[in-house]
Design a protein around this motif. Structure first.
Motif, mmCIF file in Angstrom:
data_model
loop_
_atom_site.group_PDB
_atom_site.id
_atom_site.type_symbol
_atom_site.label_atom_id
_atom_site.label_comp_id
_atom_site.label_asym_id
_atom_site.label_seq_id
_atom_site.Cartn_x
_atom_site.Cartn_y
_atom_site.Cartn_z
ATOM 1 N N SER A 1 0.823 -1.227 0.000
ATOM 2 C CA SER A 1 0.000 0.000 0.000
ATOM 3 C C SER A 1 0.851 1.268 0.000
ATOM 4 O O SER A 1 0.493 2.252 -0.647
ATOM 5 N N ARG B 1 -7.010 -6.108 5.808
ATOM 6 C CA ARG B 1 -6.673 -6.541 4.446
ATOM 7 C C ARG B 1 -5.891 -7.848 4.497
ATOM 8 O O ARG B 1 -6.122 -8.759 3.695
ATOM 9 N N GLU C 1 -6.691 -1.028 9.127
ATOM 10 C CA GLU C 1 -7.073 -1.373 7.751
ATOM 11 C C GLU C 1 -6.104 -2.386 7.150
ATOM 12 O O GLU C 1 -6.521 -3.286 6.417
#
Length: 161
Positions: A58, A88, A84
């Motif tokens: 990311s 994921r 987050e």
């Protein structure tokens, strides 16, 4: 003491040491000749030395995770920098796991299990590859496809033992 008797005692000592080693070694579960348990580079119980596996993808950065955001997976704890990222990872862990159990890609290409520096990495074709250090990274980047292929073959052989 006779030569034959000395050899007998030596044999018994060697046998006892071998049995003691076998008893203290953790059992390995095998299924059709392959190791079932994972083979991960783990230090102090942490995979990737505590770096967030999702952040490589990311943020394209090596980011330290937080203890409060840890997940147990395949016998190791993975830490995450953000909830987050943890979520994921939980949805698709295999996508974020470093190749070759987090060991050095170049080392695996040479058939060796060398620890990797989590801050020295590459993402190629959506896969995370770690290197032992910057110099080693430069070496394997001279022929990444070839070294990855060698590493994959060695990894497959290692896992089949």
């Amino acid at each position: 003491m006779s030569y034959k008797r000395g050899l007998s005692r030596l044999f018994l000592v060697v046998l006892a040491i071998g049995l003691a080693a076998a008893v203290t070694r953790e059992p390995q579960t095998r299924e059709h000749g392959a190791l079932v348990e994972p083979l991960l580079s783990v230090r102090d119980g942490l995979a990737i030395k505590g770096y967030d596996p999702v952040a490589y993808f990311s943020d394209y950065a090596a980011v330290r995770g937080e203890e409060a955001l840890s997940v147990e997976f395949d016998g190791a704890r993975f830490l995450f920098a953000a909830p987050e990222n943890r979520d994921r990872f939980l949805r698709n862990p295999e996508k974020y796991l470093p190749q070759f159990g987090g060991f050095s890609t170049f080392g695996m290409a040479k058939g060796k299990l060398y620890a990797a520096d989590p801050e020295v990495f590459d993402i190629i074709d959506g896969r995370l590859y770690l290197s032992r250090n910057e110099k080693v990274r430069e070496l394997w980047q001279q022929n990444p496809g070839g070294y990855i292929e060698l590493a994959e073959n060695n990894w497959r052989d290692l896992r089949a033992r």
